[in-house]
Motif scaffolding. Structure first.
Motif, PDB file in Angstrom:
ATOM      1  N   ARG A 196     -17.173-123.974 -25.212  1.00  0.00           N
ATOM      2  CA  ARG A 196     -16.034-123.143 -24.835  1.00  0.00           C
ATOM      3  C   ARG A 196     -15.576-123.560 -23.435  1.00  0.00           C
ATOM      4  O   ARG A 196     -16.401-123.713 -22.529  1.00  0.00           O
ATOM      5  CB  ARG A 196     -16.428-121.671 -24.862  1.00  0.00           C
ATOM      6  N   GLU A 197     -14.278-123.726 -23.266  1.00  0.00           N
ATOM      7  CA  GLU A 197     -13.759-124.155 -21.977  1.00  0.00           C
ATOM      8  C   GLU A 197     -12.671-123.205 -21.488  1.00  0.00           C
ATOM      9  O   GLU A 197     -11.924-122.622 -22.276  1.00  0.00           O
ATOM     10  CB  GLU A 197     -13.187-125.578 -22.065  1.00  0.00           C
ATOM     11  N   GLY A 198     -12.612-123.060 -20.175  1.00  0.00           N
ATOM     12  CA  GLY A 198     -11.588-122.219 -19.577  1.00  0.00           C
ATOM     13  C   GLY A 198     -10.236-122.899 -19.625  1.00  0.00           C
ATOM     14  O   GLY A 198     -10.135-124.110 -19.438  1.00  0.00           O
ATOM     15  N   VAL A 199      -9.206-122.109 -19.887  1.00  0.00           N
ATOM     16  CA  VAL A 199      -7.843-122.619 -19.978  1.00  0.00           C
ATOM     17  C   VAL A 199      -6.998-122.096 -18.819  1.00  0.00           C
ATOM     18  O   VAL A 199      -6.333-122.872 -18.135  1.00  0.00           O
ATOM     19  CB  VAL A 199      -7.207-122.219 -21.322  1.00  0.00           C
ATOM     20  N   SER A 200      -7.051-120.776 -18.615  1.00  0.00           N
ATOM     21  CA  SER A 200      -6.193-120.178 -17.597  1.00  0.00           C
ATOM     22  C   SER A 200      -6.721-118.805 -17.242  1.00  0.00           C
ATOM     23  O   SER A 200      -7.393-118.163 -18.054  1.00  0.00           O
ATOM     24  CB  SER A 200      -4.755-120.074 -18.131  1.00  0.00           C
ATOM     25  N   THR A 201      -6.422-118.361 -16.018  1.00  0.00           N
ATOM     26  CA  THR A 201      -6.848-117.029 -15.594  1.00  0.00           C
ATOM     27  C   THR A 201      -5.712-116.310 -14.879  1.00  0.00           C
ATOM     28  O   THR A 201      -4.830-116.956 -14.287  1.00  0.00           O
ATOM     29  CB  THR A 201      -8.064-117.078 -14.655  1.00  0.00           C
ATOM     30  N   PHE A 202      -5.769-114.974 -14.936  1.00  0.00           N
ATOM     31  CA  PHE A 202      -4.815-114.133 -14.237  1.00  0.00           C
ATOM     32  C   PHE A 202      -5.590-113.032 -13.528  1.00  0.00           C
ATOM     33  O   PHE A 202      -6.354-112.310 -14.175  1.00  0.00           O
ATOM     34  CB  PHE A 202      -3.819-113.514 -15.217  1.00  0.00           C
ATOM     35  N   SER A 203      -5.382-112.919 -12.225  1.00  0.00           N
ATOM     36  CA  SER A 203      -6.081-111.904 -11.440  1.00  0.00           C
ATOM     37  C   SER A 203      -5.157-110.720 -11.198  1.00  0.00           C
ATOM     38  O   SER A 203      -4.061-110.887 -10.661  1.00  0.00           O
ATOM     39  CB  SER A 203      -6.533-112.496 -10.104  1.00  0.00           C
ATOM     40  N   THR A 204      -5.598-109.519 -11.572  1.00  0.00           N
ATOM     41  CA  THR A 204      -4.759-108.342 -11.372  1.00  0.00           C
ATOM     42  C   THR A 204      -4.695-107.928  -9.912  1.00  0.00           C
ATOM     43  O   THR A 204      -3.829-107.159  -9.527  1.00  0.00           O
ATOM     44  CB  THR A 204      -5.280-107.168 -12.209  1.00  0.00           C
ATOM     45  N   ASN A 205      -5.607-108.439  -9.110  1.00  0.00           N
ATOM     46  CA  ASN A 205      -5.648-108.062  -7.681  1.00  0.00           C
ATOM     47  C   ASN A 205      -4.374-108.501  -6.973  1.00  0.00           C
ATOM     48  O   ASN A 205      -3.749-107.732  -6.243  1.00  0.00           O
ATOM     49  CB  ASN A 205      -6.872-108.700  -7.039  1.00  0.00           C
ATOM     50  N   ASP A 206      -3.997-109.769  -7.200  1.00  0.00           N
ATOM     51  CA  ASP A 206      -2.849-110.307  -6.477  1.00  0.00           C
ATOM     52  C   ASP A 206      -1.904-111.110  -7.360  1.00  0.00           C
ATOM     53  O   ASP A 206      -0.973-111.746  -6.849  1.00  0.00           O
ATOM     54  CB  ASP A 206      -3.317-111.178  -5.316  1.00  0.00           C
ATOM     55  N   GLY A 207      -2.165-111.096  -8.664  1.00  0.00           N
ATOM     56  CA  GLY A 207      -1.295-111.840  -9.569  1.00  0.00           C
ATOM     57  C   GLY A 207      -1.508-113.340  -9.533  1.00  0.00           C
ATOM     58  O   GLY A 207      -0.714-114.090 -10.100  1.00  0.00           O
ATOM     59  N   SER A 208      -2.574-113.776  -8.886  1.00  0.00           N
ATOM     60  CA  SER A 208      -2.818-115.211  -8.808  1.00  0.00           C
ATOM     61  C   SER A 208      -3.255-115.756 -10.164  1.00  0.00           C
ATOM     62  O   SER A 208      -3.839-115.036 -10.979  1.00  0.00           O
ATOM     63  CB  SER A 208      -3.878-115.521  -7.751  1.00  0.00           C
ATOM     64  N   THR A 209      -2.947-117.013 -10.371  1.00  0.00           N
ATOM     65  CA  THR A 209      -3.242-117.670 -11.652  1.00  0.00           C
ATOM     66  C   THR A 209      -3.963-118.983 -11.411  1.00  0.00           C
ATOM     67  O   THR A 209      -3.923-119.553 -10.308  1.00  0.00           O
ATOM     68  CB  THR A 209      -1.957-117.934 -12.439  1.00  0.00           C
ATOM     69  N   SER A 210      -4.622-119.461 -12.442  1.00  0.00           N
ATOM     70  CA  SER A 210      -5.234-120.786 -12.383  1.00  0.00           C
ATOM     71  C   SER A 210      -5.137-121.427 -13.749  1.00  0.00           C
ATOM     72  O   SER A 210      -5.015-120.726 -14.767  1.00  0.00           O
ATOM     73  CB  SER A 210      -6.692-120.702 -11.934  1.00  0.00           C
ATOM     74  N   TYR A 211      -5.188-122.759 -13.763  1.00  0.00           N
ATOM     75  CA  TYR A 211      -5.059-123.504 -15.009  1.00  0.00           C
ATOM     76  C   TYR A 211      -6.035-124.665 -15.018  1.00  0.00           C
ATOM     77  O   TYR A 211      -6.288-125.287 -13.984  1.00  0.00           O
ATOM     78  CB  TYR A 211      -3.637-124.062 -15.160  1.00  0.00           C
ATOM     79  N   ALA A 212      -6.534-124.963 -16.200  1.00  0.00           N
ATOM     80  CA  ALA A 212      -7.297-126.187 -16.366  1.00  0.00           C
ATOM     81  C   ALA A 212      -6.352-127.373 -16.210  1.00  0.00           C
ATOM     82  O   ALA A 212      -5.169-127.282 -16.546  1.00  0.00           O
ATOM     83  CB  ALA A 212      -7.951-126.203 -17.745  1.00  0.00           C
ATOM     84  N   ASP A 213      -6.877-128.479 -15.728  1.00  0.00           N
ATOM     85  CA  ASP A 213      -6.038-129.664 -15.519  1.00  0.00           C
ATOM     86  C   ASP A 213      -5.370-130.110 -16.817  1.00  0.00           C
ATOM     87  O   ASP A 213      -4.244-130.608 -16.802  1.00  0.00           O
ATOM     88  CB  ASP A 213      -6.890-130.802 -14.956  1.00  0.00           C
ATOM     89  N   SER A 214      -6.051-129.920 -17.912  1.00  0.00           N
ATOM     90  CA  SER A 214      -5.542-130.399 -19.193  1.00  0.00           C
ATOM     91  C   SER A 214      -4.308-129.638 -19.677  1.00  0.00           C
ATOM     92  O   SER A 214      -3.604-130.118 -20.572  1.00  0.00           O
ATOM     93  CB  SER A 214      -6.641-130.316 -20.260  1.00  0.00           C
ATOM     94  N   VAL A 215      -4.033-128.470 -19.099  1.00  0.00           N
ATOM     95  CA  VAL A 215      -2.898-127.671 -19.566  1.00  0.00           C
ATOM     96  C   VAL A 215      -1.856-127.432 -18.471  1.00  0.00           C
ATOM     97  O   VAL A 215      -0.808-126.827 -18.736  1.00  0.00           O
ATOM     98  CB  VAL A 215      -3.351-126.323 -20.149  1.00  0.00           C
ATOM     99  N   LYS A 216      -2.122-127.874 -17.266  1.00  0.00           N
ATOM    100  CA  LYS A 216      -1.179-127.662 -16.175  1.00  0.00           C
ATOM    101  C   LYS A 216       0.180-128.265 -16.505  1.00  0.00           C
ATOM    102  O   LYS A 216       0.270-129.380 -17.014  1.00  0.00           O
ATOM    103  CB  LYS A 216      -1.716-128.292 -14.890  1.00  0.00           C
ATOM    104  N   GLY A 217       1.221-127.480 -16.235  1.00  0.00           N
ATOM    105  CA  GLY A 217       2.567-127.939 -16.509  1.00  0.00           C
ATOM    106  C   GLY A 217       3.024-127.675 -17.930  1.00  0.00           C
ATOM    107  O   GLY A 217       4.207-127.822 -18.243  1.00  0.00           O
ATOM    108  N   ARG A 218       2.101-127.292 -18.801  1.00  0.00           N
ATOM    109  CA  ARG A 218       2.456-127.006 -20.199  1.00  0.00           C
ATOM    110  C   ARG A 218       2.232-125.539 -20.566  1.00  0.00           C
ATOM    111  O   ARG A 218       2.980-124.983 -21.365  1.00  0.00           O
ATOM    112  CB  ARG A 218       1.629-127.879 -21.142  1.00  0.00           C
ATOM    113  N   PHE A 219       1.203-124.937 -20.013  1.00  0.00           N
ATOM    114  CA  PHE A 219       0.863-123.548 -20.328  1.00  0.00           C
ATOM    115  C   PHE A 219       1.201-122.658 -19.149  1.00  0.00           C
ATOM    116  O   PHE A 219       1.079-123.062 -17.984  1.00  0.00           O
ATOM    117  CB  PHE A 219      -0.630-123.405 -20.625  1.00  0.00           C
ATOM    118  N   THR A 220       1.602-121.416 -19.447  1.00  0.00           N
ATOM    119  CA  THR A 220       1.903-120.431 -18.415  1.00  0.00           C
ATOM    120  C   THR A 220       1.281-119.093 -18.796  1.00  0.00           C
ATOM    121  O   THR A 220       1.499-118.601 -19.911  1.00  0.00           O
ATOM    122  CB  THR A 220       3.415-120.247 -18.243  1.00  0.00           C
ATOM    123  N   ILE A 221       0.537-118.518 -17.872  1.00  0.00           N
ATOM    124  CA  ILE A 221      -0.078-117.213 -18.096  1.00  0.00           C
ATOM    125  C   ILE A 221       0.751-116.164 -17.363  1.00  0.00           C
ATOM    126  O   ILE A 221       1.274-116.401 -16.275  1.00  0.00           O
ATOM    127  CB  ILE A 221      -1.550-117.189 -17.627  1.00  0.00           C
TER     128      ILE A 221
END
Length: 122
Positions: A45-70
């Motif tokens: 299992r691999e991480g794809v993307s995250t969303f933090s409710t604290n500040d709305g910050s997001t992160s993406y795996a390199d393999s999906v950057k520019g293609r996926f949006t959380i």
């Protein structure tokens, strides 16, 4: 009781798009992180993307950057994963999860949905 329910998976041709939804309930904590993960047959299992409710910050795996949006719709208690430019290697079961640590490591997440299948044909 915390519950997460994924929806929106399906079969799509390469280059196509899908939007996954993660509707959650019971998350009464002030701050938490919603993560999207995926697991392909025979792979970890691999991480794809995250969303933090604290500040709305997001992160993406390199393999999906520019293609996926959380994104998150707080009024609907739903986190979305918009997936564009899908590739056959994106084929996997996609899970959403809730936790309290920031990162794309599955061990950081305490609550998991059942998953939704995404299949990308070439």
């Amino acid at each position: 009781e915390v519950q997460l329910v994924e929806s929106g998976g399906g079969l799509v041709q390469a280059g196509g798009s899908l939007r996954l939804s993660c509707t959650h309930s019971g998350l009464t904590f002030d701050d938490y992180v919603i993560g999207w993960f995926r697991q392909a047959p025979g792979k970890e299992r691999e991480g794809v993307s995250t969303f933090s409710t604290n500040d709305g910050s997001t992160s993406y795996a390199d393999s999906v950057k520019g293609r996926f949006t959380i994104s998150s719709d707080n009024a609907k208690d739903t986190v979305y994963l918009q997936m564009n430019g899908l590739k056959p290697e994106d084929t996997a079961v996609y899970y959403c999860a809730a936790g309290f640590g920031i990162g794309q490591t599955a061990a950081l997440y305490d609550y998991w949905g059942q998953g939704t299948q995404v299949t990308v044909s070439s």
